[in-house]
Scaffold this active site. Structure first.
Site, PDB file in Angstrom:
ATOM      1  N   ASN A  11      10.438   5.482   5.731  1.00 51.77           N
ATOM      2  CA  ASN A  11      10.384   4.282   4.814  1.00 51.77           C
ATOM      3  C   ASN A  11       8.843   4.105   4.368  1.00 51.77           C
ATOM      4  O   ASN A  11       7.621   4.092   5.056  1.00 51.77           O
ATOM      5  CB  ASN A  11      10.228   2.971   5.770  1.00 51.77           C
ATOM      6  CG  ASN A  11      10.126   1.601   5.270  1.00 51.77           C
ATOM      7  OD1 ASN A  11       9.819   1.519   3.891  1.00 51.77           O
ATOM      8  ND2 ASN A  11       9.895   0.555   5.847  1.00 51.77           N
ATOM      9  N   TRP A  12       8.593   4.361   2.864  1.00 54.62           N
ATOM     10  CA  TRP A  12       7.243   4.453   2.236  1.00 54.62           C
ATOM     11  C   TRP A  12       6.528   3.082   2.171  1.00 54.62           C
ATOM     12  O   TRP A  12       5.557   3.071   1.590  1.00 54.62           O
ATOM     13  CB  TRP A  12       7.379   5.393   0.930  1.00 54.62           C
ATOM     14  CG  TRP A  12       7.716   6.603   1.304  1.00 54.62           C
ATOM     15  CD1 TRP A  12       7.981   7.186   2.440  1.00 54.62           C
ATOM     16  CD2 TRP A  12       7.980   7.761   0.108  1.00 54.62           C
ATOM     17  NE1 TRP A  12       8.377   8.579   2.298  1.00 54.62           N
ATOM     18  CE2 TRP A  12       8.237   8.843   0.827  1.00 54.62           C
ATOM     19  CE3 TRP A  12       8.042   7.637  -1.063  1.00 54.62           C
ATOM     20  CZ2 TRP A  12       8.669  10.301   0.177  1.00 54.62           C
ATOM     21  CZ3 TRP A  12       8.597   8.949  -1.762  1.00 54.62           C
ATOM     22  CH2 TRP A  12       8.613  10.141  -0.944  1.00 54.62           C
ATOM     23  N   LYS A  13       7.627   2.011   2.275  1.00 55.15           N
ATOM     24  CA  LYS A  13       6.923   0.594   2.071  1.00 55.15           C
ATOM     25  C   LYS A  13       6.123   0.500   0.796  1.00 55.15           C
ATOM     26  O   LYS A  13       6.660   1.216  -0.334  1.00 55.15           O
ATOM     27  CB  LYS A  13       5.955   0.294   3.173  1.00 55.15           C
ATOM     28  CG  LYS A  13       6.462   0.440   4.664  1.00 55.15           C
ATOM     29  CD  LYS A  13       5.611   0.028   5.628  1.00 55.15           C
ATOM     30  CE  LYS A  13       6.290   0.401   7.012  1.00 55.15           C
ATOM     31  NZ  LYS A  13       5.725  -0.529   8.088  1.00 55.15           N
ATOM     32  N   HIS A  96      14.554  -5.505   7.569  1.00 59.42           N
ATOM     33  CA  HIS A  96      13.491  -4.944   8.096  1.00 59.42           C
ATOM     34  C   HIS A  96      12.413  -6.100   8.348  1.00 59.42           C
ATOM     35  O   HIS A  96      12.499  -7.186   7.815  1.00 59.42           O
ATOM     36  CB  HIS A  96      12.697  -4.153   7.055  1.00 59.42           C
ATOM     37  CG  HIS A  96      11.737  -3.411   7.415  1.00 59.42           C
ATOM     38  ND1 HIS A  96      10.355  -3.943   7.674  1.00 59.42           N
ATOM     39  CD2 HIS A  96      11.492  -2.055   8.034  1.00 59.42           C
ATOM     40  CE1 HIS A  96       9.421  -3.058   8.193  1.00 59.42           C
ATOM     41  NE2 HIS A  96      10.302  -1.698   8.336  1.00 59.42           N
ATOM     42  N   GLU A  98       9.489  -6.646   8.195  1.00 56.53           N
ATOM     43  CA  GLU A  98       8.351  -7.256   7.047  1.00 56.53           C
ATOM     44  C   GLU A  98       9.426  -8.402   6.065  1.00 56.53           C
ATOM     45  O   GLU A  98       8.676  -8.984   5.587  1.00 56.53           O
ATOM     46  CB  GLU A  98       7.878  -5.929   6.233  1.00 56.53           C
ATOM     47  CG  GLU A  98       6.974  -5.392   7.268  1.00 56.53           C
ATOM     48  CD  GLU A  98       6.618  -3.951   7.132  1.00 56.53           C
ATOM     49  OE1 GLU A  98       6.976  -3.345   5.874  1.00 56.53           O
ATOM     50  OE2 GLU A  98       6.031  -3.297   7.870  1.00 56.53           O
ATOM     51  N   GLU A 168      14.045  -1.686  15.911  1.00 54.40           N
ATOM     52  CA  GLU A 168      12.620  -1.729  15.527  1.00 54.40           C
ATOM     53  C   GLU A 168      11.915  -2.917  16.451  1.00 54.40           C
ATOM     54  O   GLU A 168      12.081  -4.086  15.538  1.00 54.40           O
ATOM     55  CB  GLU A 168      12.353  -1.744  14.220  1.00 54.40           C
ATOM     56  CG  GLU A 168      13.029  -0.683  13.239  1.00 54.40           C
ATOM     57  CD  GLU A 168      12.288  -0.396  12.372  1.00 54.40           C
ATOM     58  OE1 GLU A 168      11.503   0.795  11.920  1.00 54.40           O
ATOM     59  OE2 GLU A 168      12.187  -1.203  11.132  1.00 54.40           O
ATOM     60  N   GLY A 174       3.657  -0.427  12.750  1.00 55.87           N
ATOM     61  CA  GLY A 174       2.589  -0.253  12.059  1.00 55.87           C
ATOM     62  C   GLY A 174       1.287  -0.539  12.993  1.00 55.87           C
ATOM     63  O   GLY A 174       0.366  -0.845  12.492  1.00 55.87           O
ATOM     64  N   SER A 214       6.073   2.999  14.932  1.00 60.38           N
ATOM     65  CA  SER A 214       4.927   3.750  15.242  1.00 60.38           C
ATOM     66  C   SER A 214       5.206   5.150  15.779  1.00 60.38           C
ATOM     67  O   SER A 214       4.511   5.770  16.476  1.00 60.38           O
ATOM     68  CB  SER A 214       3.793   3.037  16.233  1.00 60.38           C
ATOM     69  OG  SER A 214       3.497   1.743  15.385  1.00 60.38           O
ATOM     70  N   GLY A 235       7.628   4.851   9.383  1.00 62.17           N
ATOM     71  CA  GLY A 235       7.010   4.103   8.423  1.00 62.17           C
ATOM     72  C   GLY A 235       5.639   5.109   8.169  1.00 62.17           C
ATOM     73  O   GLY A 235       6.015   6.000   7.260  1.00 62.17           O
ATOM     74  N   GLY A 236       4.585   4.628   8.563  1.00 64.06           N
ATOM     75  CA  GLY A 236       3.301   5.412   8.289  1.00 64.06           C
ATOM     76  C   GLY A 236       3.362   6.990   8.459  1.00 64.06           C
ATOM     77  O   GLY A 236       2.802   7.729   7.433  1.00 64.06           O
TER      78      GLY A 236
HETATM   79  C1  PEP Z   1       9.025   0.780   9.552  1.00 66.41           C
HETATM   80  O1  PEP Z   1       8.445   0.618   8.468  1.00 66.41           O
HETATM   81  O2  PEP Z   1      10.093   0.617   9.806  1.00 66.41           O
HETATM   82  C2  PEP Z   1       8.052   1.211  10.622  1.00 66.41           C
HETATM   83  C3  PEP Z   1       8.737   1.590  11.971  1.00 66.41           C
HETATM   84  O3  PEP Z   1       6.817   1.535  10.407  1.00 66.41           O
HETATM   85  P1  PEP Z   1       5.827   2.401  11.465  1.00 66.41           P
HETATM   86  O4  PEP Z   1       6.577   3.743  11.664  1.00 66.41           O
HETATM   87  O5  PEP Z   1       4.758   2.436  10.438  1.00 66.41           O
HETATM   88  O6  PEP Z   1       5.638   1.559  12.490  1.00 66.41           O
END
Ligand code: PEP
Length: 260
Positions: A11-13, A96, A98, A168, A174, A214, A235-236
Site C-alpha cells: 500500500n503506497w498510500k 483501511h 486511515e 490491521e 505506520g 509496520s 505500507g511503509g
Molecule cells: C497499511 O498501510 O495498511 C500499513 C500496514 O502500513 P505500515 O506497514 O506502514 O504500518
C-alpha cells in the site's frame, strides 16, 4: 477462494508521483521473481493505476485501488468508481483505518464499497482492526466482530469467496510498533470463528486473512510462519524496492516450508 497463495500487498498510500510509481515498478520487476505460491499486489495512487496496468507483467504484479466511491457513475464530482477501475485494478482496499479514521468512512460506506467492488469483479480487501484504546479496554474481539458484520452485511456465501480480510491493529499501522505474533494469531482465529458463525466452517477455513501493521523485511517471517496468516499488507516497507522484494522472498520461502 482457496488459501493456496500467499498474498503480499504493498500500500503506497499518498506517496510517489506517476513517474516515481512507474520507476518503483521497474525496480521491483527486476528484483521480484514469479513464484507460483505468492501473489504480489501493488496499491499505488489511483492516478498511476492505468499507466501501471499497461506497464506491469500481470503474472508478476496485480494492482489494487486504495479507495473508490461506491456508486458506479453519476453526479459525484471528484470521485472514482469501481466501475471505472474494472479491468485496471484486480483488488481494492476497503475500510483501511486511515479511511475510517481520517475520512470518516462509515460501516455503511464500507459495506456499499464491498458490494460495488464485487459487482465490478474487483476483489475487496476488507481491513479491520482495533485502536489502542479498544485494545487496552479488552474490546478487540468486539471491534473485529462489529467491523466484520458492518462490512459483510449483504454479502452472500458465494460472494464471500472473493473477499480477503486484512487484520490491521490501528496502533501498529505506520507506528513501528509490532503486534506480537501470538496476538495476531489469536485475533485471526477470532475472525475465522466469527466467519464460521456467519457462514459456516468451510467458508471460515477458506477465508484468506492477511496481517498488516509496520511489517518490515526483518519482521515479516514471524507473521508468515503463522498458520492462520495468508499474507501481508505492507505500507511503509513497500515503498522500498529492496525491502519489499525481501518480504516477497520470505513469503515464498515460508510457503514452501509449510508444504514440507
Ligand atoms: C497499511 O498501510 O495498511 C500499513 C500496514 O502500513 P505500515 O506497514 O506502514 O504500518
Amino acid at each position: 477462494m482457496a488459501r493456496d497463495k500467499t498474498l503480499i500487498v504493498g500500500n503506497w498510500k499518498l506517496n510517489l508521483t506517476v513517474g516515481e510509481s512507474s520507476l518503483l515498478v521497474h525496480e521491483l520487476s527486476k528484483l521480484v521473481k514469479n513464484h507460483r505460491d505468492v501473489e504480489v499486489v501493488l496499491a499505488p495512487t489511483s492516478l498511476a493505476l492505468q499507466t501501471l496496468s499497461l506497464q506491469v507483467n500481470h503474472r508478476q504484479f496485480k494492482l489494487a485501488a486504495q479507495n473508490f466511491y461506491w456508486r458506479d457513475h453519476g453526479p459525484y464530482t471528484g470521485e472514482i468508481s469501481a466501475a471505472q477501475l474494472r479491468g485496471i485494478a484486480q483488488f481494492a482496499l476497503v475500510g483501511h483505518s486511515e479511511r475510517r479514521h481520517i475520512f470518516n468512512d462509515s460501516d455503511k460506506d464500507i459495506r456499499a464499497k464491498v458490494q460495488a467492488a464485487i459487482r465490478n469483479h474487483i476483489r475487496p480487501i476488507l481491513c479491520i482492526g482495533e485502536t489502542a484504546s479498544e485494545r487496552a479496554n479488552g474490546e478487540t474481539q468486539d471491534t473485529l466482530h462489529d467491523q466484520l458484520i458492518g462490512g459483510l452485511a449483504n454479502v452472500t456465501s458465494e460472494e464471500l469467496e472473493h473477499i480477503i480480510i486484512a487484520y490491521e491493529p490501528v496502533w501498529a499501522i505506520g507506528t513501528g510498533q509490532n503486534a506480537h505474533p501470538h496476538d495476531v494469531s489469536q485475533a485471526i482465529r477470532s475472525i475465522r470463528s466469527q466467519i464460521k458463525h456467519l457462514y459456516g466452517t468451510k467458508q471460515a477455513e477458506n477465508m484468506q486473512v492477511l496481517y498488516g501493521g509496520s511489517v518490515t523485511a526483518d519482521g515479516a517471517s514471524s507473521y508468515l510462519a503463522l498458520p492462520d496468516v495468508d499474507g501481508l499488507l505492507v505500507g511503509g516497507a513497500s515503498l522500498d524496492a529492496h525491502a519489499f522484494s525481501e518480504i516477497i522472498k520470505k513469503a515464498h520461502k515460508s510457503a514452501g516450508a509449510s508444504k514440507v
